[in-house]
Design a protein around this motif. Structure first.
Motif, short mmCIF file in Angstrom:
data_model
loop_
_atom_site.label_atom_id
_atom_site.label_comp_id
_atom_site.label_asym_id
_atom_site.label_seq_id
_atom_site.Cartn_x
_atom_site.Cartn_y
_atom_site.Cartn_z
N ASN A 180 0.83 -1.20 0.00
CA ASN A 180 0.00 0.00 0.00
C ASN A 180 0.87 1.25 0.00
N PRO A 181 0.33 2.37 -0.50
CA PRO A 181 1.09 3.63 -0.42
C PRO A 181 1.25 4.07 1.02
N ALA A 182 2.02 5.11 1.23
CA ALA A 182 2.21 5.63 2.59
C ALA A 182 0.89 6.12 3.15
N SER A 183 0.62 5.72 4.38
CA SER A 183 -0.63 6.17 4.99
C SER A 183 -0.48 7.60 5.50
N LEU A 184 -1.60 8.25 5.71
CA LEU A 184 -1.57 9.63 6.20
C LEU A 184 -0.96 9.66 7.59
N ALA A 185 -0.18 10.71 7.85
CA ALA A 185 0.56 10.79 9.11
C ALA A 185 -0.36 10.89 10.31
N CYS A 186 -1.48 11.60 10.17
CA CYS A 186 -2.41 11.74 11.30
C CYS A 186 -3.80 11.31 10.86
N HIS A 187 -4.57 10.86 11.84
CA HIS A 187 -5.92 10.39 11.54
C HIS A 187 -6.83 11.56 11.18
N GLU A 188 -7.52 11.43 10.06
CA GLU A 188 -8.56 12.39 9.72
C GLU A 188 -9.78 12.12 10.60
N SER A 190 -7.16 8.71 -4.10
CA SER A 190 -6.42 9.13 -5.29
C SER A 190 -4.99 8.57 -5.28
N SER A 191 -4.39 8.42 -4.09
CA SER A 191 -3.04 7.85 -3.99
C SER A 191 -3.05 6.37 -4.37
N ILE A 192 -4.09 5.65 -3.95
CA ILE A 192 -4.20 4.23 -4.31
C ILE A 192 -4.42 4.09 -5.82
N ALA A 193 -5.24 4.97 -6.39
CA ALA A 193 -5.47 4.93 -7.84
C ALA A 193 -4.18 5.19 -8.61
N GLU A 194 -3.33 6.06 -8.07
CA GLU A 194 -2.09 6.44 -8.75
C GLU A 194 -0.97 5.43 -8.53
N LEU A 195 -0.86 4.89 -7.29
CA LEU A 195 0.29 4.06 -6.94
C LEU A 195 -0.05 2.57 -6.80
N GLY A 196 -1.33 2.23 -6.72
CA GLY A 196 -1.73 0.85 -6.51
C GLY A 196 -1.76 0.50 -5.03
N CYS A 197 -2.13 -0.74 -4.73
CA CYS A 197 -2.21 -1.18 -3.33
C CYS A 197 -1.86 -2.66 -3.26
N SER A 198 -1.75 -3.19 -2.06
CA SER A 198 -1.39 -4.58 -1.85
C SER A 198 -2.47 -5.51 -2.40
N PRO A 199 -2.10 -6.72 -2.81
CA PRO A 199 -3.11 -7.69 -3.28
C PRO A 199 -4.20 -7.93 -2.25
N GLU A 200 -3.83 -7.90 -0.97
CA GLU A 200 -4.80 -8.12 0.11
C GLU A 200 -5.91 -7.07 0.07
N LEU A 201 -5.52 -5.79 -0.06
CA LEU A 201 -6.51 -4.71 -0.10
C LEU A 201 -7.24 -4.70 -1.44
N GLN A 202 -6.52 -4.95 -2.52
CA GLN A 202 -7.14 -4.94 -3.85
C GLN A 202 -8.25 -6.00 -3.93
N HIS A 203 -8.00 -7.16 -3.36
CA HIS A 203 -9.01 -8.22 -3.34
C HIS A 203 -10.28 -7.74 -2.64
N ARG A 204 -10.12 -7.03 -1.55
CA ARG A 204 -11.27 -6.53 -0.81
C ARG A 204 -12.01 -5.44 -1.58
N LEU A 205 -11.27 -4.58 -2.26
CA LEU A 205 -11.91 -3.52 -3.04
C LEU A 205 -12.74 -4.11 -4.18
N LYS A 206 -12.23 -5.13 -4.83
CA LYS A 206 -12.97 -5.78 -5.92
C LYS A 206 -14.24 -6.43 -5.38
N TYR A 207 -14.14 -7.04 -4.21
CA TYR A 207 -15.32 -7.66 -3.62
C TYR A 207 -16.37 -6.60 -3.26
#
Length: 656
Positions: free
Chosen positions: A461-469, A628-645
């Motif tokens: 996965n891309p870098a997560s945000l430094a602080c919680h929104e 937008s970061s995931i769309a640009e950089l992609g994500c782990s297979p684990e997360l991608q599988h969940r997004l497709k589901y």
């Protein structure tokens, strides 16, 4: 294996419901009938001390014994708490694979939290033994009841089977197979509640082509596919359940013979006899369970929906005397029938043919709903898990079905609306909102389609945000739609319930303000101390949901709680359960998907601005990314599988 894996002990707070007679089972049954013999040996009392905590325990009578362990009654000398304790000598687990079995049992059992599963308390080891501390059930096991009674009445069998099925649904939802269901492994607590125990042979479910082919369990309860070395599946536990039902009703296991080879032959060919004294529904249910082909067997949901259960009387409680003698069972009394009628009227079910005036209905509700809620919710809504928000349905609702929402007549809604406006004119506020579930689904589909279509392959996965929104998410939930509705606690500590009639009620975090929605476009707000009389019934249910989740459920992730800032409450528009996940859609466009097996969660928030995706992993650690970061950089297979589901699930809802 490192001996330190047993230390320190994993403890769970809370006291057991009684004192339990435990039997430990060997890898194979001690007798081909599965009958449990009460050991007669009693060893002298001595003191056992936890070498890490210093806690001392008084070792009492021998409760049972098996291939690896003996089970003793033990009492904590500091608290007087009584436990059933499995004692495994180091000499019995000297080989790595033997010790691995004990580790597996501990790791599986300690994460199980359910009303009808024996509670795992803690464990430790000293120089001589490994000690596993378990809930203590004073009324022994179903094997002891069966030995005294030989056969049980059909209402009694329904009573016990419902509790076993409740536990099995929970285990299978967590991907765990028991693999040794039999009378001796169903323990009975002081208040006559059944608890499934002995997880010495339990295992995590594997794909069909990866299943272990070991033949394990108790001969009379083994499924044909196990004997044919095709491995265990959930259907194998269902087969054993059918054998248990047959044994309780008929007095002996269905495939019992004087020769073990002959027994195995009967199982493989499904050769058994149905006694003439069995009722037609009982015979039909047994035939539906004891099918040679696992895929043809009834599922747990189908078993509960069978006429054996739906058309037969099931007692709410059995007297302790039923352990040794036939009980006197009475059908439901008129008062209980009145409870049911009032509940159906209040929560949107089919209305009574006899019309009553609004004042008469309010009087009935006022008198009955509090007692109904106390006796019903407090007894039944007690499924606890490691992550307590993952509570399974408490009745026969199919996981794949959408919630049963019966919308009240528009005229009734208008009447309630006018009544609330009239009685609460001085204290209530009326708000307008017109967000719909379909709008949230359409927006979510567009976001996910765009993201999945353009994102490149990636291993992480891309870098997560430094602080919680700051956004609101569901930290706990309870599905009680078989009676009332779906309850949830938000991360801002407010509580909501979407009732079966389509109305919605929210209680603020400080329990001082109530929001009530007749539809998703109109809702009222008033102080909790001034709830209109006609809403007192639903208010009682909401308060019990709130108390239950506060006392019994764990927060589902490490995201920080946020304070309410005076804005309108978040409104649950729709919830949908599939066989894999729970989807929740909210009025601000947020939607959340909780996956059952590994307790992971995906939350989409701030869809109108820079959409955020928060992923809570199986360790309850949370990571927030810009979509937008995931769309640009992609994500782990684990997360991608969940997004497709999730996209597939949303598309199905859009077409529904």
């Amino acid at each position: 294996m490192d001996p330190a894996c047993f230390l320190p002990s994993h403890q769970f707070n809370g006291s057991p419901l009684g004192s339990d007679l435990y039997k430990t089972s060997p890898t194979f049954a001690s007798s081909k009938t599965g009958r449990t013999e009460q050991p007669k040996a009693v060893e002298p009392t001595r003191i056992i001390t936890d070498p890490v905590t210093g806690r001392a325990y008084s070792k009492g009578r021998l409760l049972g014994k098996g291939g690896f362990a003996r089970c003793y009654e033990m009492r904590d000398l500091s608290s007087s708490q009584t436990y059933a304790v499995k004692v495994i000598p180091h000499s019995r687990v000297a080989k790595p694979h033997q010790r691995e079995k004990i580790i597996n049992e501990i790791e599986l059992h300690r994460d199980l939290h359910h009303k009808h599963i024996v509670k795992f308390s803690h464990h430790f080891e000293d120089s001589e033994n490994i000690y596993i501390f378990l809930e203590h059930c004073s009324r022994k096991s179903l094997a002891h009841i069966w030995k005294s009674r030989h056969t049980l009445l059909e209402p009694e069998v329904r009573y016990y089977l419902k509790q076993i099925i409740s536990a099995l649904k929970y285990l299978h939802l967590k991907g765990i197979l028991h693999r040794d269901l039999k009378l001796g492994n169903f323990f009975i607590s002081e208040n006559m509640e059944l608890k499934v125990g002995d997880f010495g042979l339990a295992a995590r479910q594997e794909p069909a082509d990866q299943r272990k082919k070991t033949i394990c369990g108790t001969p009379n309860y083994l499924a044909p596919e196990v004997l044919l070395r095709q491995g265990h599946g959930p259907e194998s536990d269902v087969w054993s359940l059918g054998c248990v039902m047959y044994t309780l009703l008929c007095g002996n296991p269905p495939f019992e013979t004087s020769d073990l080879k002959e027994t195995y032959k009967c199982i493989k060919h499904v050769t058994y006899t149905l006694p003439v004294f069995l009722s037609i529904p009982a015979k039909n249910l047994l035939m539906g369970i004891l099918k040679r082909n696992p895929q043809e067997r009834l599922t747990l949901e189908e078993i509960l929906d069978h006429e054996f259960f739906t058309k037969g009387y099931t007692p709410d409680k059995l007297p302790p005397s039923s352990c040794v003698m036939v009980p006197e069972l009475n059908p439901p009394n008129p008062a209980k029938s009145l409870f049911v009628k009032v509940t159906k009227t209040l929560f949107g079910k089919r209305k009574s043919k006899v019309k009553k005036s609004p004042s008469e209905e309010r009087d009935e509700i006022s008198k009955l709903v509090t007692g109904l809620v106390k006796t019903s919710i407090c007894r039944q809504m007690s499924h606890k898990t490691v992550e307590g928000n993952e509570v399974t349905p408490l009745s026969g609702q199919s996981p794949s079905s959408s919630p049963a929402v019966t919308v009240a007549e528009e005229g009734s809604r208008k009447s309630i609306s006018r009544s609330i406006r009239g009685t609460m004119a001085s204290t209530s506020e009326v708000f307008e909102d017109c967000v719909t579930a379909s709008a949230v689904i359409e927006s979510a589909i567009a976001l996910l389609k765009n993201c999945l279509s353009i994102m490149p392959p990636a291993e992480r996965n891309p870098a997560s945000l430094a602080c919680h929104e700051h956004f609101v998410w569901v930290s706990k939930w309870v599905d009680y739609s078989n009676k009332y509705g779906f309850g949830y606690q938000l991360s801002n500590r407010s509580i909501g319930v979407l009732f079966n009639d389509g109305t919605h009620m929210t209680l603020s975090a400080n329990w001082k303000k109530v929001h009530y929605n007749l539809t998703n476009s109109k809702h009222f707000s008033f102080p909790a101390s001034a709830v209109p009389e006609q809403l007192q019934g639903q208010m009682s249910v909401l308060q019990y949901f709130a108390s239950y989740m506060e006392q019994h459920l764990m927060k589902g992730g490490d995201l920080p709680s946020i304070d309410e800032v005076g804005q309108l409450p978040l409104l649950l528009l729709q919830w949908v359960k599939t066989d894999q996940a729970l989807l929740m859609l909210f009025s601000n466009g947020t939607f959340q998907v909780n996956f059952y097996n590994d307790h992971t969660k995906v939350i989409f928030s701030k869809p109108d601005h820079s959409c955020l995706l928060t992923y809570i992993n199986r360790d309850r650690n949370s990571y927030t990314y810009k979509l937008s970061s995931i769309a640009e950089l992609g994500c782990s297979p684990e997360l991608q599988h969940r997004l497709k589901y999730i996209l597939k699930l949303l598309l199905e809802r859009a077409d529904a």
